[in-house]
Design an enzyme around this catalytic site. Structure first.
Site, PDB file in Angstrom:
ATOM      1  N   PRO A   9      26.013  19.942  57.433  1.00 49.62           N
ATOM      2  CA  PRO A   9      26.301  18.571  56.855  1.00 49.62           C
ATOM      3  C   PRO A   9      27.200  17.757  56.730  1.00 49.62           C
ATOM      4  CG  PRO A   9      25.737  20.274  55.166  1.00 49.62           C
ATOM      5  CD  PRO A   9      25.791  20.975  55.973  1.00 49.62           C
ATOM      6  N   ASN A  10      26.585  16.048  57.465  1.00 51.66           N
ATOM      7  CA  ASN A  10      27.276  14.790  57.285  1.00 51.66           C
ATOM      8  C   ASN A  10      28.369  15.204  58.757  1.00 51.66           C
ATOM      9  OD1 ASN A  10      26.878  14.106  54.636  1.00 51.66           O
ATOM     10  ND2 ASN A  10      28.418  15.816  53.765  1.00 51.66           N
ATOM     11  N   ARG A  17      32.384   8.187  60.163  1.00 53.29           N
ATOM     12  CA  ARG A  17      33.042   9.121  58.841  1.00 53.29           C
ATOM     13  C   ARG A  17      35.020   9.476  58.200  1.00 53.29           C
ATOM     14  NH1 ARG A  17      32.325  15.407  56.944  1.00 53.29           N
ATOM     15  NH2 ARG A  17      32.747  15.361  54.893  1.00 53.29           N
ATOM     16  N   TYR A  22      39.801  12.802  59.735  1.00 47.56           N
ATOM     17  CA  TYR A  22      38.497  13.178  60.860  1.00 47.56           C
ATOM     18  C   TYR A  22      38.693  13.154  61.918  1.00 47.56           C
ATOM     19  CZ  TYR A  22      35.939  15.264  56.146  1.00 47.56           C
ATOM     20  OH  TYR A  22      35.338  16.376  55.059  1.00 47.56           O
ATOM     21  N   ASN A  73      31.761  24.870  61.643  1.00 48.18           N
ATOM     22  CA  ASN A  73      32.017  24.381  60.405  1.00 48.18           C
ATOM     23  C   ASN A  73      31.180  23.744  59.513  1.00 48.18           C
ATOM     24  OD1 ASN A  73      33.359  22.174  58.828  1.00 48.18           O
ATOM     25  ND2 ASN A  73      34.554  20.728  61.134  1.00 48.18           N
ATOM     26  N   ALA A  76      30.703  20.542  53.193  1.00 50.55           N
ATOM     27  CA  ALA A  76      30.832  21.170  52.088  1.00 50.55           C
ATOM     28  C   ALA A  76      30.144  22.338  51.970  1.00 50.55           C
ATOM     29  CB  ALA A  76      30.226  20.505  51.659  1.00 50.55           C
ATOM     30  N   HIS A  79      32.173  25.306  50.597  1.00 56.21           N
ATOM     31  CA  HIS A  79      32.947  25.743  49.300  1.00 56.21           C
ATOM     32  C   HIS A  79      31.802  26.587  48.376  1.00 56.21           C
ATOM     33  CE1 HIS A  79      36.207  23.347  50.830  1.00 56.21           C
ATOM     34  NE2 HIS A  79      34.913  22.114  50.896  1.00 56.21           N
ATOM     35  N   ASP A  86      26.106  34.686  52.929  1.00 55.63           N
ATOM     36  CA  ASP A  86      25.427  36.335  53.049  1.00 55.63           C
ATOM     37  C   ASP A  86      24.066  36.219  54.114  1.00 55.63           C
ATOM     38  OD1 ASP A  86      26.042  37.015  50.627  1.00 55.63           O
ATOM     39  OD2 ASP A  86      23.480  36.430  49.797  1.00 55.63           O
ATOM     40  N   GLU A  97      35.077  30.140  61.118  1.00 59.58           N
ATOM     41  CA  GLU A  97      35.419  29.204  60.348  1.00 59.58           C
ATOM     42  C   GLU A  97      35.911  28.198  61.039  1.00 59.58           C
ATOM     43  OE1 GLU A  97      35.916  30.011  56.230  1.00 59.58           O
ATOM     44  OE2 GLU A  97      36.549  27.921  56.130  1.00 59.58           O
ATOM     45  N   HIS A  99      37.605  23.953  60.348  1.00 58.86           N
ATOM     46  CA  HIS A  99      37.962  22.664  60.057  1.00 58.86           C
ATOM     47  C   HIS A  99      38.515  21.766  60.985  1.00 58.86           C
ATOM     48  CE1 HIS A  99      35.349  24.471  56.336  1.00 58.86           C
ATOM     49  NE2 HIS A  99      36.361  25.324  56.647  1.00 58.86           N
ATOM     50  N   LEU A 100      38.375  21.125  60.357  1.00 62.19           N
ATOM     51  CA  LEU A 100      39.088  19.018  61.364  1.00 62.19           C
ATOM     52  C   LEU A 100      40.436  18.933  60.409  1.00 62.19           C
ATOM     53  CD1 LEU A 100      35.812  17.332  61.772  1.00 62.19           C
ATOM     54  CD2 LEU A 100      37.697  17.232  63.533  1.00 62.19           C
ATOM     55  N   SER A 101      40.157  19.524  58.100  1.00 61.56           N
ATOM     56  CA  SER A 101      41.068  18.422  58.159  1.00 61.56           C
ATOM     57  C   SER A 101      41.343  19.755  57.453  1.00 61.56           C
ATOM     58  CB  SER A 101      40.633  17.851  57.236  1.00 61.56           C
ATOM     59  OG  SER A 101      39.738  18.466  56.305  1.00 61.56           O
ATOM     60  N   ARG A 106      44.078  19.378  50.952  1.00 60.58           N
ATOM     61  CA  ARG A 106      43.600  18.239  50.104  1.00 60.58           C
ATOM     62  C   ARG A 106      42.475  18.328  48.132  1.00 60.58           C
ATOM     63  NH1 ARG A 106      38.657  17.287  54.098  1.00 60.58           N
ATOM     64  NH2 ARG A 106      37.996  15.156  52.552  1.00 60.58           N
ATOM     65  N   ARG A 110      38.113  21.886  47.628  1.00 54.81           N
ATOM     66  CA  ARG A 110      38.068  22.139  49.369  1.00 54.81           C
ATOM     67  C   ARG A 110      38.663  23.148  49.378  1.00 54.81           C
ATOM     68  NH1 ARG A 110      35.849  17.407  50.839  1.00 54.81           N
ATOM     69  NH2 ARG A 110      35.743  15.869  50.008  1.00 54.81           N
TER      70      ARG A 110
HETATM   71  C1  DQA Z   1      35.134  19.979  56.455  1.00 56.11           C
HETATM   72  C2  DQA Z   1      35.570  19.853  55.588  1.00 56.11           C
HETATM   73  C3  DQA Z   1      35.157  20.142  54.215  1.00 56.11           C
HETATM   74  O1  DQA Z   1      36.065  19.708  52.729  1.00 56.11           O
HETATM   75  C4  DQA Z   1      34.053  18.561  54.022  1.00 56.11           C
HETATM   76  O2  DQA Z   1      33.093  18.717  52.876  1.00 56.11           O
HETATM   77  C5  DQA Z   1      33.573  18.902  55.420  1.00 56.11           C
HETATM   78  C6  DQA Z   1      34.031  19.170  56.629  1.00 56.11           C
HETATM   79  C7  DQA Z   1      36.392  19.917  57.426  1.00 56.11           C
HETATM   80  O3  DQA Z   1      35.727  19.632  58.957  1.00 56.11           O
HETATM   81  O4  DQA Z   1      37.609  19.357  57.725  1.00 56.11           O
HETATM   82  O5  DQA Z   1      32.545  18.207  55.615  1.00 56.11           O
HETATM   83  O6  DQA Z   1      34.464  21.162  56.786  1.00 56.11           O
END
Ligand code: DQA
Length: 143
Positions: A9-10, A17, A22, A73, A76, A79, A86, A97, A99-101, A106, A110
């Site tokens: 998502p997102n 964004r 990001y 990735n 959210a 978390h 599962d 796994e 993550h950009l950040s 943070r 997170r």
């Molecule tokens: C994220 C970090 C997550 O906490 C956040 O909800 C995202 C992006 C990252 O790529 O840094 O949507 O996965």
């Protein structure tokens, strides 16, 4: 070898964004740069805002076969999604796994990833390069 690059998502909103968190690249930019950087890999790129669609994609590639790994990735969902955790446990394909950040630098909510324990490892905090490092990790696992 095929690698699935799976975004939750997102992440469709990258570029617009919170660019200070990001970066300014869109998800299409990131995916294109990955394909250019690893010309021998057959990439499949999939993003969804929908948790169920991500689970179905994982089960689909597991049944189809031929995938060396998944660079994930989960946004959210990282978390809180026990369903995603599962699903990763339920498949045999290794999942990395990313993550950009740097999620540990943070907000406190997170800092916890419910999927890390069932992934092969975690790459967090290198911007778009996290995906490249994720692909390298999948390739190293396959060796
Ligand atoms: C994220 C970090 C997550 O906490 C956040 O909800 C995202 C992006 C990252 O790529 O840094 O949507 O996965």
């Amino acid at each position: 070898m095929s690698i699935l690059v799976l975004n939750g998502p997102n992440l469709s909103r990258l570029g617009k964004r919170e660019p200070e968190v990001y970066g300014s690249r869109t998800l299409d930019d990131i995916n294109r740069e990955l394909a250019e950087a690893f010309p021998d890999i057959l990439f499949e790129f999939f993003q969804s805002e929908d948790e169920g669609a991500l689970l179905e994609k994982l089960f689909h590639i597991e049944d189809k076969g031929g995938y060396g790994g998944v660079v994930l990735n989960a946004g959210a969902l990282t978390h809180y999604s026990i369903a995603l955790r599962d699903a990763i446990s339920a498949i045999t394909i290794p999942v990395v796994e990313v993550h950009l950040s740097n999620i540990y630098a943070r907000e406190e909510f997170r800092h916890k990833s419910v999927i890390s324990a069932v992934c092969m490892g975690v790459i967090s905090g290198f911007g778009a390069n996290s995906y490249h490092l994720g692909v390298r990790a999948v390739l190293a696992l396959a060796e």
